[in-house]
Scaffold this active site. Structure first.
Site, mmCIF file in Angstrom:
data_model
loop_
_atom_site.group_PDB
_atom_site.id
_atom_site.type_symbol
_atom_site.label_atom_id
_atom_site.label_comp_id
_atom_site.label_asym_id
_atom_site.label_seq_id
_atom_site.Cartn_x
_atom_site.Cartn_y
_atom_site.Cartn_z
ATOM 1 N N LYS A 157 0.842 -1.202 0.000
ATOM 2 C CA LYS A 157 0.000 0.000 0.000
ATOM 3 C C LYS A 157 0.880 1.257 0.000
ATOM 4 O O LYS A 157 0.600 2.215 -0.716
ATOM 5 C CB LYS A 157 -0.956 -0.020 1.205
ATOM 6 C CG LYS A 157 -2.086 -1.023 1.007
ATOM 7 C CD LYS A 157 -2.932 -1.272 2.240
ATOM 8 C CE LYS A 157 -3.891 -2.432 1.949
ATOM 9 N NZ LYS A 157 -4.735 -2.834 3.077
ATOM 10 N N GLN A 173 -5.261 -1.889 9.132
ATOM 11 C CA GLN A 173 -5.069 -3.198 8.514
ATOM 12 C C GLN A 173 -5.688 -4.289 9.392
ATOM 13 O O GLN A 173 -5.467 -4.324 10.605
ATOM 14 C CB GLN A 173 -3.562 -3.453 8.305
ATOM 15 C CG GLN A 173 -3.233 -4.687 7.500
ATOM 16 C CD GLN A 173 -3.731 -4.630 6.062
ATOM 17 O OE1 GLN A 173 -3.801 -3.576 5.454
ATOM 18 N NE2 GLN A 173 -4.081 -5.762 5.512
ATOM 19 N N ASP A 224 -11.377 2.354 3.187
ATOM 20 C CA ASP A 224 -11.614 0.913 3.049
ATOM 21 C C ASP A 224 -13.099 0.602 2.821
ATOM 22 O O ASP A 224 -13.451 -0.509 2.419
ATOM 23 C CB ASP A 224 -11.179 0.192 4.334
ATOM 24 C CG ASP A 224 -9.926 -0.633 4.145
ATOM 25 O OD1 ASP A 224 -9.643 -1.048 3.011
ATOM 26 O OD2 ASP A 224 -9.238 -0.874 5.156
HETATM 27 N N1 GUN Z 1 -6.892 -7.306 5.440
HETATM 28 C C1 GUN Z 1 -7.091 -8.072 4.333
HETATM 29 N N2 GUN Z 1 -7.649 -7.328 3.355
HETATM 30 C C2 GUN Z 1 -7.806 -6.087 3.847
HETATM 31 C C3 GUN Z 1 -8.318 -4.868 3.309
HETATM 32 O O1 GUN Z 1 -8.770 -4.773 2.156
HETATM 33 N N3 GUN Z 1 -8.294 -3.802 4.146
HETATM 34 C C4 GUN Z 1 -7.819 -3.872 5.408
HETATM 35 N N4 GUN Z 1 -7.848 -2.768 6.150
HETATM 36 N N5 GUN Z 1 -7.351 -4.977 5.946
HETATM 37 C C5 GUN Z 1 -7.329 -6.078 5.154
#
Ligand code: GUN
Length: 279
Positions: free
Chosen positions: A52, A96, A119
């Site tokens: 990211k 996350q 998200d």
């Molecule tokens: N963990 C696995 N996929 C994701 C996601 O798309 N966003 C977040 N924040 N955590 C994750």
């Protein structure tokens, strides 16, 4: 003959478009900034968070990384989120997942201001999506829609079947397909006569979380099959929820794992960060 949908290529196109848009915004004095919070050091999460950050650099948006220790209390995490909510220079906040077991995920997601919920996991974002109001949309299902559209596959009027009902993928996926005027069925592990349901699909989105569960007996001839799953098999190789080798010859289009839906999630996160809500 079937076509393999190249998620790596499509995600790269999207990131390139966003890079141009972010550069144009900078000329107008608009600088986007994403805050990414990781609690603990789950290795898979560390890889996602690193990717990211790299995507932010590529697209040209600032990123702030918060790497908090495993022992961080829920109160401490909520305090960090509260401060980021108030900061004018922070446009997006991402926590996350998964979080350590002592922290309540729902309380944490609820604490993120919906205007910064890139998200799309906040109940307000989910509610807005359900009733067709502007708001952030969860990145993986938004990425599936882009894969379909950019491959020239029309959704309107089609039988769309979503296998899986998670809050992060299955439910928002169903809402998005509905928004695109698909005829949508959601099925799951408790569905009776599951194959009869999935075999109705013109577009089958599989997000059930079981390695290679979907074989050719679940799929209608000529269907489009989108595989959201990602697992490591016995030989440490990546595979999806779909048994690609047996299913692909029956399809018109299919996504591979890796290189299908996976790269789209980060591209759509970048889209949410650059464009903001409702675009
Ligand atoms: N963990 C696995 N996929 C994701 C996601 O798309 N966003 C977040 N924040 N955590 C994750």
């Amino acid at each position: 003959m079937y076509q393999v949908i190249d998620g790596k290529k499509i995600s790269q196109e999207i990131k390139d478009e966003l890079r141009e848009k972010a550069a144009a915004m900078k000329e107008q004095g608009i600088h986007r900034c994403l805050a990414v919070i990781q609690v603990g050091a789950d290795p898979a999460s560390s890889v996602y968070v690193r990717n990211k950050k790299k995507a932010c650099e590529y697209v040209g948006i600032a990123s702030l990384a918060y790497e908090l220790p495993e022992e961080t209390t829920e109160e401490e995490l909520l305090r960090v989120i509260g401060e980021l909510n108030k900061r004018k220079d922070v446009d997006g906040i991402l926590v996350q997942l998964p979080l350590p077991a002592h922290i309540h995920e729902d309380r944490v997601l609820l604490a993120i201001a919906p205007e910064k919920d890139v998200d799309g996991f906040h109940p307000v974002s989910v509610g807005n999506l359900s009733i067709g109001r502007p708001g952030y949309v969860s990145c993986t299902p938004a990425g599936v829609i882009q894969l379909l559209k950019r491959s020239g596959i029309s959704i309107e009027g089609k039988e769309c079947v979503v296998l899986g009902r998670s809050n992060i993928v299955g439910k928002p996926m169903a809402m998005l397909l509905l928004r695109e005027n698909g005829t949508v069925t959601v099925c799951h592990s408790r569905t009776e006569n599951l194959r009869e349901v999935t075999k109705r699909a013109d577009i089958l989105v599989v997000a059930v979380g079981r390695p290679k569960m979907v074989d050719e007996s679940y799929v209608k001839d000529g269907a489009v099959v989108i595989d959201v799953g990602i697992h490591r098999n016995e030989d440490n190789k990546l595979c999806g929820d779909v048994d690609f080798d047996s299913v692909a010859p029956k399809t018109s289009y299919i996504t591979p794992v890796p290189g299908g839906v996976g790269p789209m999630t980060i591209a759509m996160l970048m889209a949410n960060c650059v464009r903001g809500m409702g675009e």
